[in-house]
Write a protein that holds these residues in place. Structure first.
Motif, PDB file in Angstrom:
ATOM      1  N   LEU A  96       6.470 -11.241 -19.229  1.00  0.00           N
ATOM      2  CA  LEU A  96       5.364 -10.402 -18.777  1.00  0.00           C
ATOM      3  C   LEU A  96       4.119 -10.581 -19.633  1.00  0.00           C
ATOM      4  CD1 LEU A  96       7.183  -7.039 -17.917  1.00  0.00           C
ATOM      5  CD2 LEU A  96       6.227  -8.701 -16.302  1.00  0.00           C
ATOM      6  N   HIS A  97       4.304 -10.899 -20.912  1.00  0.00           N
ATOM      7  CA  HIS A  97       3.168 -10.985 -21.829  1.00  0.00           C
ATOM      8  C   HIS A  97       2.641 -12.400 -22.030  1.00  0.00           C
ATOM      9  CE1 HIS A  97       4.559  -6.902 -23.004  1.00  0.00           C
ATOM     10  NE2 HIS A  97       3.292  -6.725 -23.326  1.00  0.00           N
ATOM     11  N   LEU A  98       3.428 -13.403 -21.712  1.00  0.00           N
ATOM     12  CA  LEU A  98       3.000 -14.786 -21.928  1.00  0.00           C
ATOM     13  C   LEU A  98       1.867 -15.135 -20.965  1.00  0.00           C
ATOM     14  CD1 LEU A  98       3.717 -17.381 -23.539  1.00  0.00           C
ATOM     15  CD2 LEU A  98       5.205 -18.014 -21.622  1.00  0.00           C
ATOM     16  N   GLN A  99       0.755 -15.606 -21.513  1.00  0.00           N
ATOM     17  CA  GLN A  99      -0.386 -15.927 -20.657  1.00  0.00           C
ATOM     18  C   GLN A  99      -0.141 -17.177 -19.828  1.00  0.00           C
ATOM     19  OE1 GLN A  99      -4.233 -15.896 -22.499  1.00  0.00           O
ATOM     20  NE2 GLN A  99      -3.814 -14.060 -23.707  1.00  0.00           N
TER      21      GLN A  99
ATOM     22  N   LEU B 281       5.488  -4.708  -7.637  1.00  0.00           N
ATOM     23  CA  LEU B 281       4.716  -3.875  -8.548  1.00  0.00           C
ATOM     24  C   LEU B 281       3.518  -4.678  -9.065  1.00  0.00           C
ATOM     25  CD1 LEU B 281       7.730  -2.435 -10.575  1.00  0.00           C
ATOM     26  CD2 LEU B 281       6.509  -1.329  -8.682  1.00  0.00           C
ATOM     27  N   GLU B 282       2.373  -4.024  -9.142  1.00  0.00           N
ATOM     28  CA  GLU B 282       1.159  -4.718  -9.555  1.00  0.00           C
ATOM     29  C   GLU B 282       0.943  -4.589 -11.053  1.00  0.00           C
ATOM     30  OE1 GLU B 282      -0.306  -6.658  -7.325  1.00  0.00           O
ATOM     31  OE2 GLU B 282       1.313  -5.897  -6.055  1.00  0.00           O
ATOM     32  N   GLY B 283       0.360  -5.644 -11.660  1.00  0.00           N
ATOM     33  CA  GLY B 283       0.093  -5.648 -13.090  1.00  0.00           C
ATOM     34  C   GLY B 283      -1.249  -6.269 -13.406  1.00  0.00           C
ATOM     35  N   GLU B 284      -1.546  -6.406 -14.696  1.00  0.00           N
ATOM     36  CA  GLU B 284      -2.845  -6.931 -15.136  1.00  0.00           C
ATOM     37  C   GLU B 284      -3.043  -8.379 -14.694  1.00  0.00           C
ATOM     38  OE1 GLU B 284      -5.230  -5.262 -16.457  1.00  0.00           O
ATOM     39  OE2 GLU B 284      -4.140  -3.380 -16.725  1.00  0.00           O
ATOM     40  N   ARG B 285      -2.043  -9.210 -14.874  1.00  0.00           N
ATOM     41  CA  ARG B 285      -2.138 -10.610 -14.433  1.00  0.00           C
ATOM     42  C   ARG B 285      -1.550 -10.715 -13.036  1.00  0.00           C
ATOM     43  NH1 ARG B 285      -0.282 -11.091 -19.804  1.00  0.00           N
ATOM     44  NH2 ARG B 285      -1.902 -11.885 -21.199  1.00  0.00           N
TER      45      ARG B 285
ATOM     46  N   ARG C 268       1.846  -7.951 -16.271  1.00  0.00           N
ATOM     47  CA  ARG C 268       1.820  -8.970 -15.214  1.00  0.00           C
ATOM     48  C   ARG C 268       2.464  -8.367 -13.965  1.00  0.00           C
ATOM     49  NH1 ARG C 268       2.999 -13.490 -17.667  1.00  0.00           N
ATOM     50  NH2 ARG C 268       1.225 -14.683 -16.865  1.00  0.00           N
ATOM     51  N   SER C 269       2.008  -8.766 -12.807  1.00  0.00           N
ATOM     52  CA  SER C 269       2.636  -8.308 -11.568  1.00  0.00           C
ATOM     53  C   SER C 269       4.099  -8.744 -11.547  1.00  0.00           C
ATOM     54  CB  SER C 269       1.896  -8.865 -10.360  1.00  0.00           C
ATOM     55  OG  SER C 269       0.584  -8.326 -10.287  1.00  0.00           O
ATOM     56  N   LEU C 270       4.926  -7.906 -10.959  1.00  0.00           N
ATOM     57  CA  LEU C 270       6.368  -8.094 -11.028  1.00  0.00           C
ATOM     58  C   LEU C 270       6.991  -7.792  -9.670  1.00  0.00           C
ATOM     59  CD1 LEU C 270       9.063  -8.314 -12.729  1.00  0.00           C
ATOM     60  CD2 LEU C 270       8.811  -5.854 -13.156  1.00  0.00           C
ATOM     61  N   THR C 271       7.870  -8.675  -9.220  1.00  0.00           N
ATOM     62  CA  THR C 271       8.687  -8.398  -8.045  1.00  0.00           C
ATOM     63  C   THR C 271      10.146  -8.451  -8.451  1.00  0.00           C
ATOM     64  OG1 THR C 271       7.083  -9.220  -6.424  1.00  0.00           O
ATOM     65  CG2 THR C 271       9.394  -9.175  -5.755  1.00  0.00           C
ATOM     66  N   ILE C 272      10.888  -7.432  -8.073  1.00  0.00           N
ATOM     67  CA  ILE C 272      12.314  -7.324  -8.401  1.00  0.00           C
ATOM     68  C   ILE C 272      13.111  -7.412  -7.104  1.00  0.00           C
ATOM     69  CG2 ILE C 272      14.098  -5.839  -9.387  1.00  0.00           C
ATOM     70  CD1 ILE C 272      11.683  -4.434 -10.888  1.00  0.00           C
TER      71      ILE C 272
ATOM     72  N   LYS D  23       9.984   2.000 -19.283  1.00  0.00           N
ATOM     73  CA  LYS D  23       8.924   1.810 -20.283  1.00  0.00           C
ATOM     74  C   LYS D  23       7.542   1.798 -19.643  1.00  0.00           C
ATOM     75  CE  LYS D  23       7.229  -1.409 -23.781  1.00  0.00           C
ATOM     76  NZ  LYS D  23       7.498  -2.643 -24.575  1.00  0.00           N
ATOM     77  N   TYR D  24       7.445   1.175 -18.442  1.00  0.00           N
ATOM     78  CA  TYR D  24       6.139   1.025 -17.797  1.00  0.00           C
ATOM     79  C   TYR D  24       5.945   2.022 -16.646  1.00  0.00           C
ATOM     80  CZ  TYR D  24       5.516  -3.215 -20.527  1.00  0.00           C
ATOM     81  OH  TYR D  24       5.361  -4.100 -21.577  1.00  0.00           O
TER      82      TYR D  24
END
Length: 337
Positions: free
Chosen positions: A211-214, A35-39, A74-78, A66-67
């Protein structure tokens, strides 16, 4: 059946309401979801490497809901692992290996399942990784804690986002955490027993933080913020030793409340239970090099199985099937950060 890796780039809507025992029917087998995200530095999360440990899936399901209509921070792979065992809410099926002992670096023989895990790692090679997280439950009474395989500040920061209790381990080999630790900060989360109060929310809060930590702080990790332990031995019941709990059958009769000793610093002479007749200890403790260190930690005193030195156990369980499939417990010592 031989598992094959499925790769998706969107979340099937049916997953957002699916329990872990429905995933085999919905997915057909172990599945990666990109899944693609902002970071772009990606968070990799695995769940259900043990099919009876569903806290990770329930936390991920809430996160995906939620999303569902909002872009991820942030981009996410599960990676959803042993859905075949999850169908029956078992750690693994009898014909299967342990899905968290067959990742690259394992000492186990080559199996179709180990090829599957290698395919997961290869798939992630081209992705910039922020961190790797593997979410678990356990069967005994344990606090929530995090596990790491590399002693580095970024790993400490990642682990303590979940708990200040952190366990450093090098054995067993072939874990997801050790497979990713060379590429990014990597942690395994132990979220207590499945269904325990607050476990899903705790895992979800951790995932949201990741996901939120820069970035991880550049400064040295403050040592007073962590209780760090080192796994020094794995304890297994010998293959041909019969055992039980309380006054039931078996050469070894463990204390029915044995798992209450987890994460307690035990004095020499602490009893684990009774040894029937003239039998030997019936346990085997091995260190990180696979050497037998049983006599360093356990002794027979009359008919009692007792500890010989100060130690702290983790993952003691009163589930006989888990003991046979995995181990009785791990032994730990405090370690300087």
């Amino acid at each position: 059946m031989n598992p094959e890796l499925r790769i998706l780039h969107a979340v099937p809507p049916a997953l957002l309401a699916a329990s872990s025992d429905a995933l085999l029917e919905l997915l057909g087998g172990p599945t990666l979801i990109h899944l693609e995200g902002e970071r772009q530095d990606r968070l990799f999360v695995s769940t259900l490497l043990h099919g009876n440990e569903d806290t990770g899936w329930l936390a991920i399901r809430k996160l995906l809901a939620k999303y569902a209509a909002v872009r991820l921070p942030r981009s996410l792979t599960i990676f959803i692992g042993n859905v075949e065992a999850a169908r029956w809410r078992l750690r693994r099926l009898d014909h299967q290996p342990d899905y968290n002992r067959i990742w690259p670096g394992t000492s186990n023989p080559e199996l179709p399942e180990s090829a599957l895990m290698r395919a997961v790692v290869n798939e992630m090679e081209g992705c910039p990784l922020f961190a790797s997280v593997d979410i678990h439950n356990n069967t005994g009474t344990n606090p929530h804690y995090a596990c790491i395989t590399w002693l580095e500040d970024a790993n400490y920061y990642l682990a303590t986002l979940f708990s200040r209790t952190v366990v450093y381990f090098r054995q067993p080999l072939g874990t997801q955490t050790s497979a990713f630790a060379a590429r990014c900060p990597a942690v395994a989360l132990e979220c207590g027993k499945p269904g325990s109060i607050g476990s899903v929310e705790h895992a979800l809060q951790f995932l949201e933080a990741c996901l939120h930590l820069q970035a991880f702080p550049a400064r040295l990790f403050p040592k007073h913020d962590i209780d760090l332990f080192h796994t020094v031995a794995t304890v297994k019941v010998c293959e041909h030793t019969t055992f039980g709990f309380g006054q039931g059958p078996g050469v070894l009769k463990f204390d029915p409340a044995l798992d209450q000793l987890n994460f307690r610093e035990l004095k020499p002479g602490t009893s684990f239970g009774l040894i029937d007749g003239h039998a030997s200890l019936g346990l085997r403790a091995t260190n990180g090099h696979g050497q037998d260190v049983t006599e360093q930690y356990f002794a027979r005193r009359d008919n009692l199985l007792v500890t010989k030195r100060f130690l702290m156990p983790a993952m003691l369980t009163c589930d006989a099937k888990i003991i046979r499939q995995d181990c009785l417990c791990y032994l730990m010592e405090r370690k300087a950060c």
